[in-house]
Design an enzyme around this catalytic site. Structure first.
Site, PDB file in Angstrom:
ATOM      1  N   ALA A  16     -12.633  -6.353  13.575  1.00 33.07           N
ATOM      2  CA  ALA A  16     -12.365  -6.868  12.225  1.00 33.07           C
ATOM      3  C   ALA A  16     -13.400  -6.393  11.204  1.00 33.07           C
ATOM      4  O   ALA A  16     -13.549  -7.008  10.149  1.00 33.07           O
ATOM      5  CB  ALA A  16     -12.313  -8.392  12.244  1.00 33.07           C
ATOM      6  N   ALA A  17     -14.074  -5.295  11.519  1.00 36.47           N
ATOM      7  CA  ALA A  17     -15.130  -4.818  10.621  1.00 36.47           C
ATOM      8  C   ALA A  17     -14.597  -4.496   9.232  1.00 36.47           C
ATOM      9  O   ALA A  17     -15.164  -4.908   8.212  1.00 36.47           O
ATOM     10  CB  ALA A  17     -15.813  -3.588  11.219  1.00 36.47           C
ATOM     11  N   GLY A  18     -13.487  -3.752   9.172  1.00 35.13           N
ATOM     12  CA  GLY A  18     -12.927  -3.370   7.883  1.00 35.13           C
ATOM     13  C   GLY A  18     -12.395  -4.565   7.107  1.00 35.13           C
ATOM     14  O   GLY A  18     -12.551  -4.640   5.884  1.00 35.13           O
ATOM     15  N   ASP A  19     -11.782  -5.513   7.805  1.00 35.82           N
ATOM     16  CA  ASP A  19     -11.251  -6.699   7.141  1.00 35.82           C
ATOM     17  C   ASP A  19     -12.381  -7.578   6.618  1.00 35.82           C
ATOM     18  O   ASP A  19     -12.274  -8.168   5.531  1.00 35.82           O
ATOM     19  CB  ASP A  19     -10.371  -7.490   8.102  1.00 35.82           C
ATOM     20  CG  ASP A  19      -9.176  -6.684   8.586  1.00 35.82           C
ATOM     21  OD1 ASP A  19      -8.681  -5.835   7.812  1.00 35.82           O
ATOM     22  OD2 ASP A  19      -8.742  -6.874   9.731  1.00 35.82           O
TER      23      ASP A  19
END
Length: 312
Positions: free
Chosen positions: A250-253
């Site tokens: 979930a890094a980008g989110d």
């Protein structure tokens, strides 16, 4: 920005921990499997709420047990879920996430009910868009719905933020012309533009090609190398924070949520506000990658501030 609407996907993630990613034709033994609420849209809504902003989710789930869990998890985080419809005789979206020991992931998504998020269902939630400051969209729901949402939000004077994942090369020009801020990673940037992105110069040229299509600003995320901001007036790199990554799911989110939670779209200080928001976004995503799972990895505002206090 105090009120944000996220229009997008909800998926139940089957997170499989493996030593290494399987090669073509290879059978491997996994270490563990966990069921974790996810989906790019739901992750972003969940994260925005955890960071102290009011957020409404517009999406679709099935009438299965996964749909119950996906909606319930957002409600526990304080996300408004009245805009999520339940689709009869359809399974909720699912994602199969393989995570290796280096924290890298590979994801296969089954869209399920996400395919039933139509333009009409977005229009049913027009009141929510009227009340918000920004609308966030991704590409895990039908492209016509994404285009329609962007155009409706733009006409209403709302900030339109597009996370173009999963990327595709055939997005219509009218979508680009309705986007204020776009956040592709390197791979997505290459797919969107058809241009090489092997060097910093190539990345900047590709990002500028999106500006020519009407995008207001492009934020290219570069994983452990940070990100680069490209606008008509500015090109600036932001190095990543050094952390021990265990799962980048979930890094980008988390980055998207951190940016939206901190961004103030003031006309006179737009460039300055973009930079400040990107620094905060980097802090949020740096914490998320040190934890396993999608929504289970996303920090609260208090945790981000505590981390910052420790650095000071």
């Amino acid at each position: 920005m105090e009120q944000i609407v996220v229009v997008g996907s909800l998926n139940m993630d089957f997170a499989v921990e493996v030593k290494e990613m399987p090669e073509k034709g290879e059978t491997i033994l996994g270490k563990k499997v966990s069921l974790i609420p996810g989906g790019k849209g739901a992750n972003q809504a969940y994260a925005v709420s955890r960071l102290g902003k009011k957020v409404q989710m517009i999406g679709a789930v099935g009438t299965d047990i996964f749909g119950d869990k996906l909606v319930g998890n957002l409600e526990k985080a304080g996300v408004g879920t009245e805009g999520i419809c339940r689709v009869e005789n359809r399974e909720s979206g699912q994602a199969f996430v393989f995570v290796n020991e280096a924290g890298e992931n590979s994801i296969t998504v089954i869209q399920g009910a996400n395919q039933d998020l139509t333009e009409a269902r977005v229009d049913e939630n027009e009141e929510r868009i009227d009340r918000c400051d920004a609308v966030v969209i991704q590409l895990e729901v039908p492209v016509p719905t994404v285009v329609h949402t962007a155009q409706v939000a733009r006409k209403k004077g709302k900030l339109v933020y597009l996370d173009p994942a999963p990327a595709r090369p055939d997005l219509p020009d009218e979508l680009f012309a309705s986007v204020d801020i776009m956040k592709p990673n390197e791979t997505e940037l290459k797919i969107l533009t058809g241009m090489e992105v092997s060097t910093g110069k190539e990345i900047i040229l590709a990002a500028k090609s999106l500006l020519k299509k009407g995008v207001g600003a492009v934020i290219v995320t570069l994983g452990e190398k940070g990100c680069v901001l490209v606008t008509e007036k500015l090109v600036k790199e932001f190095p990543a924070r050094k952390v021990n990554a265990v799962d980048t799911t979930a890094a980008g989110d988390s980055f998207t949520a951190g940016f939206l939670a901190a961004y103030e779209p003031d006309g006179e200080k737009r460039e300055e506000n973009l930079e400040e928001a990107l620094l905060f976004a980097g802090k949020v995503s740096a914490i998320a990658v040190t934890r396993k799972g999608a929504q289970s990895s996303i920090p609260t505002l208090a945790e981000v501030m505590e981390e910052q206090k420790g650095e000071d």
